[in-house]
Motif scaffolding. Structure first.
Motif, mmCIF file in Angstrom:
data_model
loop_
_atom_site.group_PDB
_atom_site.id
_atom_site.type_symbol
_atom_site.label_atom_id
_atom_site.label_comp_id
_atom_site.label_asym_id
_atom_site.label_seq_id
_atom_site.Cartn_x
_atom_site.Cartn_y
_atom_site.Cartn_z
ATOM 1 N N LYS A 1 0.843 -1.196 0.000
ATOM 2 C CA LYS A 1 0.000 0.000 0.000
ATOM 3 C C LYS A 1 0.878 1.245 0.000
ATOM 4 C CE LYS A 1 -0.687 -0.090 5.005
ATOM 5 N NZ LYS A 1 -1.687 -0.209 6.100
ATOM 6 N N GLN B 1 -12.782 -1.879 -13.355
ATOM 7 C CA GLN B 1 -12.278 -2.515 -12.140
ATOM 8 C C GLN B 1 -13.248 -3.622 -11.744
ATOM 9 O OE1 GLN B 1 -13.011 -0.692 -8.245
ATOM 10 N NE2 GLN B 1 -10.790 -0.685 -7.898
ATOM 11 N N ILE C 1 -13.789 -6.218 -8.750
ATOM 12 C CA ILE C 1 -13.451 -6.749 -7.441
ATOM 13 C C ILE C 1 -13.978 -8.178 -7.359
ATOM 14 C CG2 ILE C 1 -13.917 -6.504 -4.973
ATOM 15 C CD1 ILE C 1 -13.887 -3.457 -5.462
ATOM 16 N N LYS D 1 -4.215 1.741 -2.361
ATOM 17 C CA LYS D 1 -4.822 1.366 -1.097
ATOM 18 C C LYS D 1 -5.186 -0.113 -1.141
ATOM 19 C CE LYS D 1 -6.879 5.832 0.127
ATOM 20 N NZ LYS D 1 -8.136 6.519 0.526
ATOM 21 N N LEU D 2 -5.417 -0.679 0.037
ATOM 22 C CA LEU D 2 -5.772 -2.096 0.110
ATOM 23 C C LEU D 2 -7.005 -2.407 -0.727
ATOM 24 C CD1 LEU D 2 -5.236 -2.781 3.936
ATOM 25 C CD2 LEU D 2 -3.682 -3.323 2.049
ATOM 26 N N GLU D 3 -7.978 -1.483 -0.706
ATOM 27 C CA GLU D 3 -9.233 -1.729 -1.416
ATOM 28 C C GLU D 3 -9.101 -1.651 -2.937
ATOM 29 O OE1 GLU D 3 -8.784 0.660 0.927
ATOM 30 O OE2 GLU D 3 -9.781 2.536 0.353
ATOM 31 N N ASP D 4 -7.916 -1.306 -3.434
ATOM 32 C CA ASP D 4 -7.689 -1.295 -4.872
ATOM 33 C C ASP D 4 -7.373 -2.692 -5.412
ATOM 34 O OD1 ASP D 4 -5.867 1.838 -4.585
ATOM 35 O OD2 ASP D 4 -8.024 1.472 -4.826
ATOM 36 N N SER D 5 -7.236 -3.661 -4.530
ATOM 37 C CA SER D 5 -6.988 -5.039 -4.978
ATOM 38 C C SER D 5 -8.174 -5.503 -5.822
ATOM 39 C CB SER D 5 -6.813 -5.966 -3.777
ATOM 40 O OG SER D 5 -5.632 -5.654 -3.066
ATOM 41 N N ALA D 6 -7.893 -5.845 -7.056
ATOM 42 C CA ALA D 6 -8.947 -6.172 -8.018
ATOM 43 C C ALA D 6 -8.298 -6.615 -9.322
ATOM 44 C CB ALA D 6 -9.841 -4.957 -8.274
#
Lengths: 115, 117
Positions: free
Chosen positions: B15, B36, B38, B83-88
């Motif tokens: 991150k 994107q 997820i 950011k962590l939530e960009d993992s996709a």
């Protein structure tokens, strides 16, 4: 506003039995409708599309879908499931016009095919 | 006909680091899209280009995401900082610009799987 609802998040069938993946849409005018398939760790592939020609649309791998305006549905079917059909399926409706045309995606239906 | 090419196929970063993805659409396709996806969800449109102009970037988090399409062909999507939530999975697609029916069909690349630790 246009939207699309896939009625089942998960469908499980036995190999050789029929497949039915359900999709309902809402649209203020005659839409374009699509089904896309996504196999694990692979990109999205167009299965078939409806663009106001014949209401019964034939796609790849033996799939077909029927556009029913009265029911606002565009269900995907296949007479006999194969193990290789196991994948995620997305129903998609197109909205807007010209350069502003964009796709509205359903949440997907995961199809499992059991031996 | 060659399909949509994307690279890299996989990327793992920490991150706050930066990352860039590249897309080469099908030759002659005027419209290019970045999505994107997820895990467990459908694709979400981030940005749409018509030639090298932006048609729609309403869902692009502009504080950290940027995209460009130079000369109306290749495109890059950048995340800075991640950011962590960009993992996709980041998908690129292209479509031709003829009639509406053909125009609608989007052809997808294999995607780039991003993991942010």
């Amino acid at each position: 506003a246009q939207s699309v609802t896939q009625l089942d998040s998960h469908v499980s069938v036995s190999e050789g039995t029929p497949v039915l993946l359900r999709c309902n849409y809402s649209s203020s005018y005659s839409p374009s409708l699509f089904w896309y398939v996504q196999h694990p760790n692979k990109g999205l592939q167009l299965l078939l599309k409806y663009t106001s020609a014949a209401t019964l649309v034939k796609g790849i791998n033996g799939f077909e879908a029927e556009f029913k305006k009265s029911e606002t549905s565009f269900h995907l079917t296949k007479p006999s499931a194969h193990m290789s059909d196991a994948a995620e399926y997305f129903c998609v409706v197109s909205r807007g016009a010209g350069n502003n045309r964009k796709l509205i995606w359903g949440l997907g239906t995961s199809l499992a095919v059991n031996p | 006909e060659a399909g949509v090419a994307q690279s890299p196929r996989y990327k793992i970063i920490e991150k706050r680091q930066s990352v860039a993805f590249w897309c080469n659409p099908i030759s002659g396709h005027a419209t290019l899209y970045w999505y994107q996806q997820i895990l467990g969800q459908g694709p979400k449109l981030l940005i749409q280009f018509q030639n090298n102009g932006v048609v729609d970037d309403s869902q692009l988090p502009k504080d950290r995401f940027s995209a460009e399409r130079l000369k109306g062909v290749d495109s890059t999507l950048k995340i800075q900082p991640a950011k962590l939530e960009d993992s996709a999975v980041y998908l690129c697609a292209s479509s031709p610009f003829f009639g509406e029916g053909i125009y609608d069909t989007q052809y997808f690349g294999p995607g780039t799987r991003l993991t942010v630790l």
